[in-house]
Design a protein around this motif. Structure first.
Motif, PDB file in Angstrom:
ATOM      1  N   GLY A   7       0.796  -1.224   0.000  1.00 19.30           N
ATOM      2  CA  GLY A   7       0.000   0.000   0.000  1.00 19.30           C
ATOM      3  C   GLY A   7       0.828   1.274   0.000  1.00 19.30           C
ATOM      4  N   GLU A   8       2.125   1.175   0.015  1.00 19.21           N
ATOM      5  CA  GLU A   8       2.998   2.355   0.031  1.00 19.21           C
ATOM      6  C   GLU A   8       2.927   3.125  -1.285  1.00 19.21           C
ATOM      7  OE1 GLU A   8       6.979   1.330   1.067  1.00 19.21           O
ATOM      8  OE2 GLU A   8       6.367   0.095   2.759  1.00 19.21           O
ATOM      9  N   TYR A   9       2.614   2.433  -2.333  1.00 17.79           N
ATOM     10  CA  TYR A   9       2.625   3.046  -3.665  1.00 17.79           C
ATOM     11  C   TYR A   9       1.547   4.133  -3.798  1.00 17.79           C
ATOM     12  CZ  TYR A   9       2.765   3.351  -8.765  1.00 17.79           C
ATOM     13  OH  TYR A   9       2.869   3.816 -10.056  1.00 17.79           O
ATOM     14  N   PHE A  10       0.433   3.976  -3.048  1.00 18.67           N
ATOM     15  CA  PHE A  10      -0.705   4.880  -3.179  1.00 18.67           C
ATOM     16  C   PHE A  10      -0.647   6.055  -2.201  1.00 18.67           C
ATOM     17  CE2 PHE A  10      -2.026   0.580  -4.354  1.00 18.67           C
ATOM     18  CZ  PHE A  10      -2.361   0.791  -5.675  1.00 18.67           C
ATOM     19  N   LEU A  11       0.353   6.118  -1.317  1.00 21.65           N
ATOM     20  CA  LEU A  11       0.508   7.241  -0.391  1.00 21.65           C
ATOM     21  C   LEU A  11       0.999   8.478  -1.149  1.00 21.65           C
ATOM     22  CD1 LEU A  11       2.266   5.414   2.576  1.00 21.65           C
ATOM     23  CD2 LEU A  11      -0.132   6.117   2.484  1.00 21.65           C
ATOM     24  N   SER A  12       0.677   9.656  -0.568  1.00 22.91           N
ATOM     25  CA  SER A  12       1.175  10.892  -1.183  1.00 22.91           C
ATOM     26  C   SER A  12       2.664  11.057  -0.908  1.00 22.91           C
ATOM     27  CB  SER A  12       0.402  12.091  -0.621  1.00 22.91           C
ATOM     28  OG  SER A  12       0.610  12.180   0.791  1.00 22.91           O
ATOM     29  N   ASP A  13       3.287  11.986  -1.600  1.00 21.38           N
ATOM     30  CA  ASP A  13       4.734  12.192  -1.456  1.00 21.38           C
ATOM     31  C   ASP A  13       5.115  12.596  -0.039  1.00 21.38           C
ATOM     32  OD1 ASP A  13       4.942  11.594  -4.102  1.00 21.38           O
ATOM     33  OD2 ASP A  13       5.034  13.690  -4.785  1.00 21.38           O
ATOM     34  N   LYS A  14       4.288  13.425   0.608  1.00 19.09           N
ATOM     35  CA  LYS A  14       4.590  13.875   1.968  1.00 19.09           C
ATOM     36  C   LYS A  14       4.558  12.710   2.954  1.00 19.09           C
ATOM     37  CE  LYS A  14       3.057  18.667   1.572  1.00 19.09           C
ATOM     38  NZ  LYS A  14       2.092  19.693   2.077  1.00 19.09           N
ATOM     39  N   LYS A  15       3.516  11.891   2.786  1.00 22.64           N
ATOM     40  CA  LYS A  15       3.395  10.742   3.689  1.00 22.64           C
ATOM     41  C   LYS A  15       4.550   9.746   3.481  1.00 22.64           C
ATOM     42  CE  LYS A  15      -1.587  10.850   4.500  1.00 22.64           C
ATOM     43  NZ  LYS A  15      -2.864  10.121   4.359  1.00 22.64           N
ATOM     44  N   LYS A  28       7.564  10.483   2.492  1.00 22.99           N
ATOM     45  CA  LYS A  28       8.758  11.074   3.094  1.00 22.99           C
ATOM     46  C   LYS A  28       8.728  10.923   4.614  1.00 22.99           C
ATOM     47  CE  LYS A  28      11.614  15.222   2.916  1.00 22.99           C
ATOM     48  NZ  LYS A  28      11.680  16.655   2.503  1.00 22.99           N
ATOM     49  N   LYS A  29       7.524  11.159   5.208  1.00 21.63           N
ATOM     50  CA  LYS A  29       7.375  11.034   6.649  1.00 21.63           C
ATOM     51  C   LYS A  29       7.634   9.600   7.105  1.00 21.63           C
ATOM     52  CE  LYS A  29       4.104  12.063  10.362  1.00 21.63           C
ATOM     53  NZ  LYS A  29       2.701  12.470  10.679  1.00 21.63           N
ATOM     54  N   GLN A  30       7.150   8.640   6.326  1.00 27.45           N
ATOM     55  CA  GLN A  30       7.335   7.233   6.656  1.00 27.45           C
ATOM     56  C   GLN A  30       8.809   6.833   6.575  1.00 27.45           C
ATOM     57  OE1 GLN A  30       5.093   4.612   4.203  1.00 27.45           O
ATOM     58  NE2 GLN A  30       5.506   2.800   5.435  1.00 27.45           N
ATOM     59  N   ALA A  31       9.501   7.360   5.554  1.00 30.25           N
ATOM     60  CA  ALA A  31      10.934   7.053   5.404  1.00 30.25           C
ATOM     61  C   ALA A  31      11.739   7.600   6.585  1.00 30.25           C
ATOM     62  CB  ALA A  31      11.449   7.625   4.087  1.00 30.25           C
ATOM     63  N   ASP A  32      11.355   8.819   7.054  1.00 30.34           N
ATOM     64  CA  ASP A  32      12.047   9.421   8.208  1.00 30.34           C
ATOM     65  C   ASP A  32      11.818   8.601   9.468  1.00 30.34           C
ATOM     66  OD1 ASP A  32      12.919  11.398   6.543  1.00 30.34           O
ATOM     67  OD2 ASP A  32      11.366  12.862   7.119  1.00 30.34           O
ATOM     68  N   LEU A  33      10.582   8.157   9.666  1.00 35.97           N
ATOM     69  CA  LEU A  33      10.268   7.346  10.837  1.00 35.97           C
ATOM     70  C   LEU A  33      11.039   6.013  10.826  1.00 35.97           C
ATOM     71  CD1 LEU A  33       6.425   7.953  11.088  1.00 35.97           C
ATOM     72  CD2 LEU A  33       8.136   8.647  12.775  1.00 35.97           C
ATOM     73  N   GLU A  34      11.184   5.417   9.647  1.00 41.15           N
ATOM     74  CA  GLU A  34      11.938   4.153   9.524  1.00 41.15           C
ATOM     75  C   GLU A  34      13.416   4.361   9.860  1.00 41.15           C
ATOM     76  OE1 GLU A  34      11.214   2.673   5.631  1.00 41.15           O
ATOM     77  OE2 GLU A  34       9.227   1.882   6.125  1.00 41.15           O
ATOM     78  N   GLU A  35      13.963   5.500   9.445  1.00 41.07           N
ATOM     79  CA  GLU A  35      15.363   5.807   9.772  1.00 41.07           C
ATOM     80  C   GLU A  35      15.551   5.977  11.280  1.00 41.07           C
ATOM     81  OE1 GLU A  35      16.777   9.169   7.605  1.00 41.07           O
ATOM     82  OE2 GLU A  35      16.576   8.208   5.653  1.00 41.07           O
ATOM     83  N   ILE A  36      14.576   6.664  11.941  1.00 38.34           N
ATOM     84  CA  ILE A  36      14.651   6.853  13.399  1.00 38.34           C
ATOM     85  C   ILE A  36      14.570   5.503  14.110  1.00 38.34           C
ATOM     86  CG2 ILE A  36      13.458   7.847  15.394  1.00 38.34           C
ATOM     87  CD1 ILE A  36      12.519  10.115  13.418  1.00 38.34           C
ATOM     88  N   GLN A  37      13.684   4.655  13.600  1.00 35.79           N
ATOM     89  CA  GLN A  37      13.505   3.339  14.206  1.00 35.79           C
ATOM     90  C   GLN A  37      14.786   2.496  14.082  1.00 35.79           C
ATOM     91  OE1 GLN A  37      10.111   1.350  12.665  1.00 35.79           O
ATOM     92  NE2 GLN A  37       9.807   0.099  14.481  1.00 35.79           N
ATOM     93  N   GLN A  38      15.450   2.560  12.944  1.00 38.62           N
ATOM     94  CA  GLN A  38      16.702   1.810  12.745  1.00 38.62           C
ATOM     95  C   GLN A  38      17.810   2.316  13.667  1.00 38.62           C
ATOM     96  OE1 GLN A  38      17.702   1.981   8.611  1.00 38.62           O
ATOM     97  NE2 GLN A  38      16.047   0.587   7.973  1.00 38.62           N
ATOM     98  N   VAL A  43       7.128   3.355  17.964  1.00 37.83           N
ATOM     99  CA  VAL A  43       6.824   4.637  17.332  1.00 37.83           C
ATOM    100  C   VAL A  43       5.674   4.411  16.347  1.00 37.83           C
ATOM    101  CG1 VAL A  43       7.720   6.544  15.938  1.00 37.83           C
ATOM    102  CG2 VAL A  43       9.214   5.349  17.554  1.00 37.83           C
ATOM    103  N   LYS A  44       4.633   5.235  16.476  1.00 40.55           N
ATOM    104  CA  LYS A  44       3.498   5.114  15.574  1.00 40.55           C
ATOM    105  C   LYS A  44       3.857   5.701  14.214  1.00 40.55           C
ATOM    106  CE  LYS A  44      -0.082   5.243  19.102  1.00 40.55           C
ATOM    107  NZ  LYS A  44      -1.282   5.978  19.604  1.00 40.55           N
ATOM    108  N   LEU A  45       3.598   4.914  13.188  1.00 38.78           N
ATOM    109  CA  LEU A  45       3.925   5.372  11.845  1.00 38.78           C
ATOM    110  C   LEU A  45       2.999   6.484  11.397  1.00 38.78           C
ATOM    111  CD1 LEU A  45       4.648   1.930  10.136  1.00 38.78           C
ATOM    112  CD2 LEU A  45       6.290   3.610  10.924  1.00 38.78           C
ATOM    113  N   PHE A  46       1.733   6.408  11.764  1.00 37.99           N
ATOM    114  CA  PHE A  46       0.753   7.418  11.350  1.00 37.99           C
ATOM    115  C   PHE A  46       0.022   7.937  12.572  1.00 37.99           C
ATOM    116  CE2 PHE A  46       1.141   4.371   7.902  1.00 37.99           C
ATOM    117  CZ  PHE A  46       1.688   5.187   6.929  1.00 37.99           C
TER     118      PHE A  46
END
Length: 301
Positions: A267-275, A277-287, A298-301
């Protein structure tokens, strides 16, 4: 009928023909002043030496020059070319001295110590340089067989030296040997057999038996074959590794999913560009939190 010619009709026996006290095989010694005049032409030999031998040759050059000068041989050292040259002079009183000098500089270039090289100045001492690299095609096999010739801590080489009364130096792709000419043949045979995959211990065993038999005067005129060990060549059978046959499939393998296909499934393909980017930042913080050992939900949304 023609009479056969008798070529020995006028030949008289010489005093040295039947004299048992004269050794006909003895090499006569040449002393200074025995030659009527100088040599007719100048003879010279030159050899190149590797860079790592330069320092040692510089140190011992004075000893070599002094030793060969006594025979009337002139030596030249060229450090630019990395070469040693020996030449005859008007003072050369032994015609064979130039051949001895040639062998000395050859051995010096092959890491033989100067004390062993100068043994060649004595009559009855010769040298042999055995080229072993061409006897084995595979480099790995060559290294293993060369090490087999040397033995653990040089034990095999030392045993061979004691049995043949020769000095043996294994260096790179050559084996340098110094000793009596009959013993040089024995060493060459052992070295070549080792390169042909025959272990040197068999030859050493045979030489030990021959040395003991030579001490007995009664065994001098007898055949020694019954005392020598007879080794048979045995080819050990090796187990053949059977390869597993894969089933034949006429169809090509399934196509792997693309990156876009995987994003569509999650379902990542249908998200907007802002979302995104936000998801990628959260994944980096989690790593980064996982690496520091402080993992927090950490809640993704």
């Amino acid at each position: 009928m023609e009479e056969k010619k008798n070529h020995k009709k006028y030949r008289k026996d010489k005093p040295w023909d039947n004299d048992p006290t004269i050794d006909k095989w003895k090499i006569p010694e040449i002393k200074p002043g025995e030659m009527n005049g100088p040599l007719l032409a100048e003879s010279s030999f030159a050899t190149l030496f590797p860079k790592y031998r330069e320092k040692y040759i510089q140190e011992v050059y004075g000893v070599i020059k002094k030793s060969l000068k006594e025979l009337g041989i002139r030596t030249e050292l060229n450090l630019l070319e990395g070469s040693l040259t020996v030449k005859t002079t008007n003072k050369t009183w032994d015609p064979w001295a130039i051949m001895k000098a040639r062998d000395i500089i050859k051995l010096l270039a092959r890491s033989v110590p100067v004390q062993q090289c100068l043994r060649l100045l004595d009559d009855g001492t010769y040298c042999d340089i055995i080229k072993i690299r061409s006897l084995v095609q595979n480099k790995e096999k060559f290294v293993k067989r060369r090490q087999r010739l040397i033995g653990p801590n040089g034990a095999t080489l030392k045993a061979l030296e004691l049995l043949t009364d020769c000095y043996i130096m294994v260096q790179g792709s050559t084996v340098s040997v110094i000793g009596y000419f009959k013993n040089l043949k024995v060493v060459r045979r052992v070295v070549e057999d080792t390169m042909y995959n025959i272990h040197p211990i068999y030859s050493i065993k045979e030489l030990m038996i021959k040395k003991e038999l030579a001490k007995d005067e009664q065994m001098a005129n007898e055949n020694w074959d019954r005392f020598l060990p007879q080794f048979k060549k045995i080819n050990q059978k090796r187990k053949k590794v059977q390869k597993e046959k894969k089933e034949y499939n006429p169809f090509p393998p399934e196509q792997q999913p693309r990156k876009e296909d995987l994003q569509m499934q999650t379902g990542e393909y249908f998200l907007s560009d802002k979302k995104q980017k936000k998801q990628a930042d959260l994944e980096e913080i989690q790593q980064s939190l996982q690496q520091s050992g402080k993992l927090k939900k950490v809640k993704l949304f």
